[in-house]
Scaffold this active site. Structure first.
Site, PDB file in Angstrom:
ATOM      1  N   HIS A   1      -9.814   0.859   4.681  1.00  0.00           N
ATOM      2  CA  HIS A   1      -8.583   1.173   5.416  1.00  0.00           C
ATOM      3  C   HIS A   1      -8.907   2.166   6.541  1.00  0.00           C
ATOM      4  CE1 HIS A   1      -4.567   2.534   6.394  1.00  0.00           C
ATOM      5  NE2 HIS A   1      -4.119   1.454   5.771  1.00  0.00           N
TER       6      HIS A   1
ATOM      7  N   SER B   1       3.046  -1.964  10.448  1.00  0.00           N
ATOM      8  CA  SER B   1       4.490  -2.002  10.727  1.00  0.00           C
ATOM      9  C   SER B   1       5.123  -3.361  10.442  1.00  0.00           C
ATOM     10  CB  SER B   1       4.777  -1.543  12.161  1.00  0.00           C
ATOM     11  OG  SER B   1       4.359  -0.203  12.340  1.00  0.00           O
TER      12      SER B   1
ATOM     13  N   LYS C   1       0.118   4.206  -0.317  1.00  0.00           N
ATOM     14  CA  LYS C   1      -0.578   5.391   0.220  1.00  0.00           C
ATOM     15  C   LYS C   1      -0.321   6.586  -0.712  1.00  0.00           C
ATOM     16  CE  LYS C   1      -0.489   3.269   4.691  1.00  0.00           C
ATOM     17  NZ  LYS C   1      -0.539   3.390   6.137  1.00  0.00           N
TER      18      LYS C   1
ATOM     19  N   GLY D   1       1.999   2.351  10.795  1.00  0.00           N
ATOM     20  CA  GLY D   1       2.942   3.459  10.651  1.00  0.00           C
ATOM     21  C   GLY D   1       3.585   3.897  11.951  1.00  0.00           C
TER      22      GLY D   1
ATOM     23  N   GLU E   1      -7.391   4.654   7.596  1.00  0.00           N
ATOM     24  CA  GLU E   1      -7.189   6.078   7.247  1.00  0.00           C
ATOM     25  C   GLU E   1      -8.410   6.622   6.505  1.00  0.00           C
ATOM     26  OE1 GLU E   1      -3.388   5.543   5.315  1.00  0.00           O
ATOM     27  OE2 GLU E   1      -2.529   5.011   7.268  1.00  0.00           O
TER      28      GLU E   1
ATOM     29  N   ASN F   1       0.866  -1.179   0.000  1.00  0.00           N
ATOM     30  CA  ASN F   1       0.000   0.000   0.000  1.00  0.00           C
ATOM     31  C   ASN F   1       0.904   1.231   0.000  1.00  0.00           C
ATOM     32  OD1 ASN F   1      -1.847   2.004   0.463  1.00  0.00           O
ATOM     33  ND2 ASN F   1      -2.451   1.304   2.528  1.00  0.00           N
TER      34      ASN F   1
ATOM     35  N   GLU G   1      -5.721  -4.977  10.391  1.00  0.00           N
ATOM     36  CA  GLU G   1      -4.713  -3.947  10.642  1.00  0.00           C
ATOM     37  C   GLU G   1      -5.045  -3.206  11.936  1.00  0.00           C
ATOM     38  OE1 GLU G   1      -2.672  -2.699   6.708  1.00  0.00           O
ATOM     39  OE2 GLU G   1      -4.414  -1.427   7.001  1.00  0.00           O
TER      40      GLU G   1
HETATM   41  P1  PGA Z   1       2.476   0.332   7.667  1.00  0.00           P
HETATM   42  O1  PGA Z   1       1.036   0.520   6.969  1.00  0.00           O
HETATM   43  O2  PGA Z   1       3.054  -0.962   7.140  1.00  0.00           O
HETATM   44  O3  PGA Z   1       3.273   1.538   7.230  1.00  0.00           O
HETATM   45  O4  PGA Z   1       2.252   0.293   9.124  1.00  0.00           O
HETATM   46  C1  PGA Z   1       0.190  -0.579   6.726  1.00  0.00           C
HETATM   47  C2  PGA Z   1      -1.104  -0.077   6.121  1.00  0.00           C
HETATM   48  O5  PGA Z   1      -1.617   0.951   6.560  1.00  0.00           O
HETATM   49  O6  PGA Z   1      -1.650  -0.685   5.184  1.00  0.00           O
END
Ligand code: PGA
Length: 253
Positions: free
Chosen positions: A98, A216, A11, A176, A100, A9, A170
């Site tokens: 997601h 992460s 982003k 993140g 976000e 992803n 997640e």
């Molecule tokens: P990350 O993000 O690996 O940077 O923690 C995962 C995601 O949000 O899909």
């Protein structure tokens, strides 16, 4: 056997050149390192989809996914991109739900159910994200919360429709932040979710559903996470932006 999947992803990152470079590196490493039993899905921002798709060419096992799609079929919805348009470009997957998007764009469970319908109607595989906040985890209601997210946005699907969905667990507190869920925490939740799917769709469909872990994940912890029986791969954010790290994760199975 359910599919092993590693999805990147990106982003809202990478210029056109950076995206092209990352994709070329990934495609070359993927071919060289003979890891074709893992399905790889690259999920760049919308403008990258077609050029990334062209760079992948006919390399089997690497797919292109979007990070979102509209809940509408087509028409006067300025700024939106439909599942139908995505499918017409050869996009095969779409990340939906997601955290976000739930948090910053106020996407609620009913809207997500409609987006899932749109994706499936046009042959896209939804990578449906679920996960709990730190507050919910600390209150001990995390399993119930995440199960309810699946119920609300997916359980209207027929068994046939549902069998096309990929789940990504997640935990929001791990996205993140550099703070990964332990492999045991991931396994515990994945097994609970698989049980929840079985209660609705039966053991056979639940056993075939790929459940990815995200938050992460990196080359240092992927092996342990993917070693757990109910963890079928990963949805990778930060580490998907570096070709070597991403390929190391793909090779962790
Ligand atoms: P990350 O993000 O690996 O940077 O923690 C995962 C995601 O949000 O899909």
């Amino acid at each position: 056997m359910r599919k092993k999947i590693v999805a990147g992803n990106w982003k809202m990152n990478l210029s056109f050149e950076e995206g092209q470079q990352l994709t070329s590196e990934l495609v070359n490493m993927y071919k060289d390192e003979a890891i074709q039993d893992v399905v790889v899905v690259l999920n760049p921002p919308f403008p990258h989809l077609y050029p990334v798709k062209r760079l992948i060419g006919d390399v089997a096992g690497i797919f292109v996914g979007a990070q979102n799609c509209s809940d509408k079929e087509s028409g006067a919805f300025t700024g939106e991109v439909s599942a139908k348009i995505l499918a017409s470009f050869g996009v095969t997957h779409v990340i939906l739900g997601h955290s976000e998007r739930r948090e910053y764009f106020k996407e609620d469970q009913a809207l997500l159910a409609t987006k899932v319908n749109q994706a499936l109607a046009h042959g896209l595989t939804p990578i449906f994200c679920c996960g709990e906040s730190l507050e919910i985890r600390e209150s001990g209601t995390h399993e119930a919360t995440v199960k309810a997210q699946l119920t609300a946005s997916l359980f209207h699907l027929s068994p046939e429709e549902f069998s096309k969905v990929v789940i990504a667990y997640e935990p929001i507190w791990a996205i993140g932040t550099g703070k990964t869920a332990s492999a045991e925490q991931a396994q515990e939740m994945h097994a609970a979710l698989r049980g929840h799917l079985a209660s609705k769709y039966g053991q056979a469909i639940a056993a075939q559903t790929s459940i990815l872990y995200g938050g992460s994940a990196n080359p240092g912890n992927a092996k342990e996470l993917f070693g757990k029986p109910d963890v079928d791969g990963g949805l990778i954010g930060g580490a998907s932006l570096k070709s070597r790290d991403f390929i190391e994760i793909v090779k962790s199975f």
